[in-house]
Design a protein around this motif. Structure first.
Motif, PDB file in Angstrom:
ATOM      1  N   ARG A  30      25.797  33.938  36.137  1.00 30.59           N
ATOM      2  CA  ARG A  30      26.718  33.745  35.030  1.00 30.59           C
ATOM      3  C   ARG A  30      26.181  34.278  33.705  1.00 30.59           C
ATOM      4  O   ARG A  30      26.864  34.228  32.698  1.00 30.59           O
ATOM      5  N   SER A  31      24.953  34.766  33.718  1.00 31.28           N
ATOM      6  CA  SER A  31      24.378  35.326  32.494  1.00 31.28           C
ATOM      7  C   SER A  31      24.266  36.840  32.643  1.00 31.28           C
ATOM      8  O   SER A  31      23.789  37.335  33.665  1.00 31.28           O
ATOM      9  N   VAL A  32      24.705  37.546  31.616  1.00 30.14           N
ATOM     10  CA  VAL A  32      24.590  39.006  31.595  1.00 30.14           C
ATOM     11  C   VAL A  32      23.949  39.422  30.281  1.00 30.14           C
ATOM     12  O   VAL A  32      24.385  39.004  29.205  1.00 30.14           O
ATOM     13  N   SER A  33      22.896  40.221  30.387  1.00 26.63           N
ATOM     14  CA  SER A  33      22.237  40.765  29.198  1.00 26.63           C
ATOM     15  C   SER A  33      22.394  42.275  29.191  1.00 26.63           C
ATOM     16  O   SER A  33      22.438  42.906  30.247  1.00 26.63           O
ATOM     17  N   TRP A  34      22.442  42.843  28.012  1.00 21.89           N
ATOM     18  CA  TRP A  34      22.561  44.288  27.841  1.00 21.89           C
ATOM     19  C   TRP A  34      21.331  44.826  27.118  1.00 21.89           C
ATOM     20  O   TRP A  34      20.814  44.178  26.190  1.00 21.89           O
ATOM     21  N   TYR A  35      20.882  46.017  27.550  1.00 22.08           N
ATOM     22  CA  TYR A  35      19.733  46.675  26.952  1.00 22.08           C
ATOM     23  C   TYR A  35      20.047  48.145  26.720  1.00 22.08           C
ATOM     24  O   TYR A  35      20.815  48.753  27.467  1.00 22.08           O
ATOM     25  N   GLN A  36      19.398  48.697  25.700  1.00 23.90           N
ATOM     26  CA  GLN A  36      19.451  50.134  25.465  1.00 23.90           C
ATOM     27  C   GLN A  36      18.073  50.706  25.791  1.00 23.90           C
ATOM     28  O   GLN A  36      17.061  50.159  25.334  1.00 23.90           O
ATOM     29  N   GLN A  37      18.037  51.769  26.567  1.00 25.07           N
ATOM     30  CA  GLN A  37      16.760  52.391  26.913  1.00 25.07           C
ATOM     31  C   GLN A  37      16.736  53.840  26.447  1.00 25.07           C
ATOM     32  O   GLN A  37      17.571  54.654  26.840  1.00 25.07           O
ATOM     33  N   THR A  38      15.781  54.159  25.578  1.00 22.48           N
ATOM     34  CA  THR A  38      15.567  55.521  25.097  1.00 22.48           C
ATOM     35  C   THR A  38      14.110  55.883  25.295  1.00 22.48           C
ATOM     36  O   THR A  38      13.252  54.998  25.340  1.00 22.48           O
ATOM     37  N   PHE A  47      22.195  42.103  23.614  1.00 24.73           N
ATOM     38  CA  PHE A  47      22.732  40.746  23.563  1.00 24.73           C
ATOM     39  C   PHE A  47      22.830  40.162  24.956  1.00 24.73           C
ATOM     40  O   PHE A  47      22.723  40.867  25.951  1.00 24.73           O
ATOM     41  N   GLU A  48      23.036  38.841  24.995  1.00 23.37           N
ATOM     42  CA  GLU A  48      23.192  38.114  26.244  1.00 23.37           C
ATOM     43  C   GLU A  48      24.456  37.273  26.166  1.00 23.37           C
ATOM     44  O   GLU A  48      24.738  36.645  25.132  1.00 23.37           O
ATOM     45  N   TYR A  49      25.200  37.269  27.267  1.00 23.13           N
ATOM     46  CA  TYR A  49      26.387  36.435  27.369  1.00 23.13           C
ATOM     47  C   TYR A  49      26.218  35.448  28.517  1.00 23.13           C
ATOM     48  O   TYR A  49      25.689  35.794  29.585  1.00 23.13           O
ATOM     49  N   PHE A  50      26.663  34.254  28.294  1.00 15.69           N
ATOM     50  CA  PHE A  50      26.647  33.209  29.323  1.00 15.69           C
ATOM     51  C   PHE A  50      27.879  32.353  29.115  1.00 15.69           C
ATOM     52  O   PHE A  50      28.152  31.909  27.997  1.00 15.69           O
ATOM     53  N   SER A  51      28.608  32.141  30.185  1.00 18.45           N
ATOM     54  CA  SER A  51      29.847  31.362  30.117  1.00 18.45           C
ATOM     55  C   SER A  51      30.759  31.857  28.992  1.00 18.45           C
ATOM     56  O   SER A  51      31.265  31.060  28.182  1.00 18.45           O
ATOM     57  N   GLU A  52      30.928  33.159  28.928  1.00 21.39           N
ATOM     58  CA  GLU A  52      31.861  33.828  28.009  1.00 21.39           C
ATOM     59  C   GLU A  52      31.457  33.710  26.540  1.00 21.39           C
ATOM     60  O   GLU A  52      32.257  34.033  25.656  1.00 21.39           O
ATOM     61  N   THR A  53      30.236  33.260  26.271  1.00 21.22           N
ATOM     62  CA  THR A  53      29.765  33.097  24.893  1.00 21.22           C
ATOM     63  C   THR A  53      28.494  33.909  24.681  1.00 21.22           C
ATOM     64  O   THR A  53      27.615  33.925  25.541  1.00 21.22           O
ATOM     65  N   GLY A  62      26.496  46.128  13.901  1.00 23.08           N
ATOM     66  CA  GLY A  62      27.730  45.525  14.377  1.00 23.08           C
ATOM     67  C   GLY A  62      28.619  46.463  15.187  1.00 23.08           C
ATOM     68  O   GLY A  62      29.584  46.016  15.819  1.00 23.08           O
ATOM     69  N   ARG A  63      28.282  47.769  15.187  1.00 21.98           N
ATOM     70  CA  ARG A  63      29.055  48.718  16.010  1.00 21.98           C
ATOM     71  C   ARG A  63      28.908  48.402  17.505  1.00 21.98           C
ATOM     72  O   ARG A  63      29.719  48.820  18.315  1.00 21.98           O
ATOM     73  N   PHE A  64      27.865  47.687  17.822  1.00 24.80           N
ATOM     74  CA  PHE A  64      27.608  47.293  19.204  1.00 24.80           C
ATOM     75  C   PHE A  64      28.151  45.872  19.409  1.00 24.80           C
ATOM     76  O   PHE A  64      27.741  44.933  18.704  1.00 24.80           O
ATOM     77  N   SER A  65      29.056  45.742  20.330  1.00 23.66           N
ATOM     78  CA  SER A  65      29.636  44.425  20.587  1.00 23.66           C
ATOM     79  C   SER A  65      29.837  44.241  22.084  1.00 23.66           C
ATOM     80  O   SER A  65      29.752  45.204  22.858  1.00 23.66           O
ATOM     81  N   GLY A  66      30.092  43.026  22.461  1.00 25.75           N
ATOM     82  CA  GLY A  66      30.300  42.777  23.880  1.00 25.75           C
ATOM     83  C   GLY A  66      31.211  41.592  24.092  1.00 25.75           C
ATOM     84  O   GLY A  66      31.637  40.921  23.140  1.00 25.75           O
ATOM     85  N   ARG A  67      31.529  41.389  25.348  1.00 30.53           N
ATOM     86  CA  ARG A  67      32.272  40.194  25.713  1.00 30.53           C
ATOM     87  C   ARG A  67      32.045  39.913  27.187  1.00 30.53           C
ATOM     88  O   ARG A  67      31.587  40.781  27.941  1.00 30.53           O
ATOM     89  N   GLN A  68      32.374  38.697  27.569  1.00 38.26           N
ATOM     90  CA  GLN A  68      32.235  38.316  28.972  1.00 38.26           C
ATOM     91  C   GLN A  68      33.516  37.612  29.397  1.00 38.26           C
ATOM     92  O   GLN A  68      34.102  36.821  28.646  1.00 38.26           O
ATOM     93  N   PHE A  69      33.928  37.897  30.605  1.00 41.55           N
ATOM     94  CA  PHE A  69      35.158  37.340  31.127  1.00 41.55           C
ATOM     95  C   PHE A  69      34.864  36.113  31.991  1.00 41.55           C
ATOM     96  O   PHE A  69      33.707  35.829  32.320  1.00 41.55           O
TER      97      PHE A  69
END
Lengths: 113, 108
Positions: A30-38, A47-53, A62-69
């Protein structure tokens, strides 16, 4: 058990455009994290999302955003793309926030022209 | 920041032993992790240390010294398939902080 799935695998955009990347976690995670690799910066936490938060956030504009369903799938959006946004974007899933073992997807390679 | 440093690239011979070092500057963290990443593939978890000392998992071992700000990954009996990047990461307050990775080239 299927692993973490990221789509698309490759993407080419031009400066100023926006892009949406998708991540489907391992079933039951239920947890999803996002990473950028260069090459220069390595893996950097977005960022990390858990339970849609959003539970945690890295140091990205702020150009980078996310969401979880509700099914735990997550999307990441980057608006007003810049050349420097060209990178491999990885997502990682784990059972819940606070767990320290995470499983990565193969990533989406974004090229900004 | 966590100031995590790893050598950029290393070369070793098949069958040999190689040690990949990771140094960091931080006041505290929950654990130190090692990941392997083959070119074009997802990073995969190898090992982690919470306490000082050596953790052994088959051909791979990881060592941590908190007082010295130092960790290493030891790979024994190197195989060609071990050619990959090895990422050191600190885990603190639910966030992972990664080093830039060490590219290991294994030669016959």
């Amino acid at each position: 058990k299927a692993g973490v799935t990221q789509t698309p695998r490759y993407l080419i955009k031009t400066r100023g455009q926006q892009v949406t990347l998708s991540c489907s976690p391992i079933s039951g995670h239920r947890s999803v994290s996002w990473y950028q690799q260069t090459p220069g910066q390595g893996l950097q936490f977005l960022f990390e999302y858990f339970s849609e938060t959003q539970r945690n956030k890295g140091n990205f504009p702020g150009r980078f955003s996310g969401r979880q369903f509700s099914n735990s799938r997550s999307e990441m959006n980057v608006s007003t793309l810049e050349l420097g946004d060209s990178a491999l974007y990885l997502c990682a899933s784990k059972v819940r926030t606070g767990e320290n073992i995470q499983y990565f997807g193969a990533g989406t390679r974004l090229s900004v022209l | 920041g966590q100031n995590i440093d790893q050598p950029t690239e290393m070369t070793a011979t098949e069958g040999a032993i190689v040690q990949i070092n990771c140094t960091y500057q931080t006041s505290g963290f929950n654990g130190l992790f090692w990941y392997q990443q083959h070119a074009g593939e997802a990073p995969t978890f190898l090992s982690y240390n919470v306490l000082d000392g050596l953790e052994e998992k088959g051909r791979f071992s990881s060592f941590l010294s908190r007082s010295k700000g130092y960790s290493y990954l030891l790979l024994k009996e190197l195989q060609m398939k071990d050619s990959a990047s090895y990422l050191c990461a600190l885990y603190n307050f639910n966030k992972f902080y990664f080093g830039s990775g060490t590219k290991l080239n294994v030669k016959p």
